[in-house]
Design a protein around this motif. Structure first.
Motif, short mmCIF file in Angstrom:
data_model
loop_
_atom_site.label_atom_id
_atom_site.label_comp_id
_atom_site.label_asym_id
_atom_site.label_seq_id
_atom_site.Cartn_x
_atom_site.Cartn_y
_atom_site.Cartn_z
N GLU A 71 10.76 15.09 -2.01
CA GLU A 71 10.32 14.02 -2.93
C GLU A 71 10.75 12.67 -2.36
O GLU A 71 11.62 12.61 -1.51
N THR A 72 10.18 11.64 -2.86
CA THR A 72 10.47 10.22 -2.57
C THR A 72 9.89 9.75 -1.24
O THR A 72 9.66 10.53 -0.33
N GLU A 73 9.67 8.43 -1.16
CA GLU A 73 9.19 7.80 0.07
C GLU A 73 10.30 6.96 0.70
O GLU A 73 10.04 6.07 1.50
N ARG A 74 11.53 7.22 0.31
CA ARG A 74 12.64 6.35 0.72
C ARG A 74 12.79 6.27 2.24
O ARG A 74 13.02 5.19 2.79
N ASP A 75 12.69 7.41 2.91
CA ASP A 75 12.90 7.39 4.37
C ASP A 75 11.77 6.64 5.06
O ASP A 75 12.01 5.86 5.99
N ALA A 76 10.53 6.85 4.61
CA ALA A 76 9.40 6.13 5.22
C ALA A 76 9.57 4.63 5.03
O ALA A 76 9.27 3.84 5.92
N GLN A 77 10.08 4.23 3.87
CA GLN A 77 10.29 2.80 3.62
C GLN A 77 11.30 2.21 4.60
O GLN A 77 11.14 1.09 5.07
N ARG A 78 12.35 2.99 4.90
CA ARG A 78 13.36 2.50 5.85
C ARG A 78 12.75 2.32 7.25
O ARG A 78 13.07 1.37 7.95
N ILE A 79 11.88 3.25 7.65
CA ILE A 79 11.25 3.16 8.98
C ILE A 79 10.21 2.04 9.01
O ILE A 79 10.10 1.29 9.98
N ARG A 80 9.45 1.92 7.92
CA ARG A 80 8.42 0.89 7.86
C ARG A 80 9.05 -0.50 7.94
O ARG A 80 8.45 -1.44 8.49
N ALA A 81 10.25 -0.63 7.41
CA ALA A 81 10.96 -1.91 7.47
C ALA A 81 11.22 -2.36 8.91
O ALA A 81 11.46 -3.53 9.17
N LEU A 82 11.18 -1.41 9.85
CA LEU A 82 11.36 -1.74 11.27
C LEU A 82 10.04 -2.14 11.93
O LEU A 82 10.01 -2.44 13.12
N GLY A 83 8.95 -2.08 11.16
CA GLY A 83 7.64 -2.42 11.72
C GLY A 83 7.02 -1.27 12.50
O GLY A 83 6.19 -1.48 13.38
N ILE A 84 7.42 -0.05 12.16
CA ILE A 84 6.93 1.13 12.88
C ILE A 84 5.92 1.88 12.00
O ILE A 84 6.19 2.10 10.82
N PRO A 85 4.77 2.28 12.57
CA PRO A 85 3.82 3.09 11.80
C PRO A 85 4.48 4.40 11.35
O PRO A 85 5.07 5.11 12.16
N VAL A 86 4.36 4.70 10.09
CA VAL A 86 5.06 5.87 9.53
C VAL A 86 4.26 6.43 8.38
O VAL A 86 3.58 5.69 7.66
N LEU A 87 4.35 7.73 8.20
CA LEU A 87 3.73 8.37 7.06
C LEU A 87 4.74 9.33 6.44
O LEU A 87 5.44 10.05 7.17
N GLN A 88 4.84 9.32 5.13
CA GLN A 88 5.75 10.22 4.43
C GLN A 88 4.99 11.46 3.99
O GLN A 88 3.96 11.35 3.33
N ILE A 89 5.50 12.62 4.35
CA ILE A 89 4.98 13.88 3.82
C ILE A 89 5.96 14.33 2.73
O ILE A 89 7.13 14.55 3.02
N THR A 90 5.50 14.41 1.49
CA THR A 90 6.36 14.99 0.44
C THR A 90 5.86 16.39 0.16
O THR A 90 4.70 16.61 -0.15
#
Lengths: 228, 228
Positions: A71-90
């Motif tokens: 659950e949650t998109e917290r980890d993707a948000q941390r990576i996105r904050a670095l300007g890196i393309p990211v997708l969260q799979i829940t």
């Protein structure tokens, strides 16, 4: 007996998973995307390791990330904050990532590529993810110092199926009764050629060696596949 | 689709598991044995908590332990060193304990009883064990400070199905960016009545409150079941 039925279905699922994983690996190899699958217990520092690793890698390489969580998109948000393309799979309740989830997510993420590196952060779980090939070129297991040095012996498959062992939160080594020698020796009993790094995302210790290893492994993978 | 088949079989397994768990719970209630199931990630300190808790409990109560691990008897050896009857369940690859494993192990252990308390230490895994009732009277989830305060939101079922949350390794709270308020608030969003304790097996902090809670819960369970 319910157990026997469970094993039979699991074998079919694993076969379907491996078939799709092989296809993904072939596609990634052809495209020059080197894929790393990060495995560990919850809270061993997978996302923090990425936060420390990726900004250094981004200087010269195009990097993407797939994040796995229940659950949650917290980890993707941390990576996105670095300007890196990211997708969260829940995954909802599922305790690991499977290759069909990766294929679906990759279908969306690849539009933001091409990528030289793709990192997959698996669900925090030292047991189940080790049974699922995701098409990665490199599997890395993290063991954080606070977890204790007995984990390779107690959770063998994660260590047996990984090419590299990262001992994380190494800045805490003096605070805990953790023997690096015991942990590495138990891991090498399971997999004699496992590479070993001690890193601290907090102090930066060990990160250069880890980065060098990633670049070497990517280069070796390219020369084998003969692409690019 | 493999996933659908997996879910169907899983439901049957869960039904069989729950049936056996209910029988175990009834037997334990009738015998006056209060059963506690400990859940957490690998390395959150379940065995260390038992090492700190059981010697205090043993002064007035008869205590037994069932240990669950994929491999090794290391945890059982640590408990046996305290002079406590213990049996190790090694699951092979299985990522959680199930009630049929508990029934088998209990059949062996009970000869060393009777017991006022039975502690079950589950396989280190914050996902799968939460789906399996083992017949316990009390489920306790441990979250160690080094794991991070985001775990209740990311692994909700373990926290939703537990009556108590133990924040362990609390002596490290100043070293980590861990907000007890955030962790507890996320856990209470999932289960408003969850009891919360902060403990350190290293310093002894919080252990008296945790022991009082165990005794209260056991007393409440006895007065309900009306046995003994």
């Amino acid at each position: 007996m319910p157990e026997i039925r469970q094993i039979r279905v699991l074998e079919n699922i694993l076969k379907a998973n491996d078939y799709m994983a092989q296809r993904l690996r072939a596609d990634w190899s052809a495209a020059g995307t080197f894929v790393v699958n990060l495995l560990s217990s919850p809270g061993s520092g997978k996302t923090t390791l990425l936060e420390a690793t990726l900004p250094r890698l981004m200087k010269d390489y195009r990097v993407g990330v797939l994040e796995g969580d229940l659950e949650t998109e917290r980890d993707a948000q941390r990576i996105r904050a670095l300007g890196i393309p990211v997708l969260q799979i829940t995954t909802g309740g599922t305790c690991h990532l499977e290759s069909h989830m990766i294929e679906q997510a990759w279908d969306s993420l690849k539009a933001e590529g091409p990528f030289d590196f793709l990192f997959i952060e698996n669900v925090g779980n030292l047991v189940c993810p080790s049974s699922y090939d995701l098409g990665e070129h490199l599997r890395v297991v993290l063991l954080s110092v606070p977890e204790g040095d007995d984990k390779p012996a107690k959770y063998p498959k994660a260590f047996r199926t990984s090419q590299a062992l990262l001992i994380t939160k190494s800045d805490l080594i003096d605070y805990f009764d953790f023997s690096v020698d015991d942990a590495v020796s138990d891991a090498r009993d399971l997999r004699p050629d496992i590479a070993e790094f001690r890193v601290s995302a907090k102090t930066g210790a060990g990160l250069e060696d880890w980065l060098d290893y990633l670049l070497q492994r990517r280069a070796a993978s390219e020369s084998v596949s003969g692409t690019r």
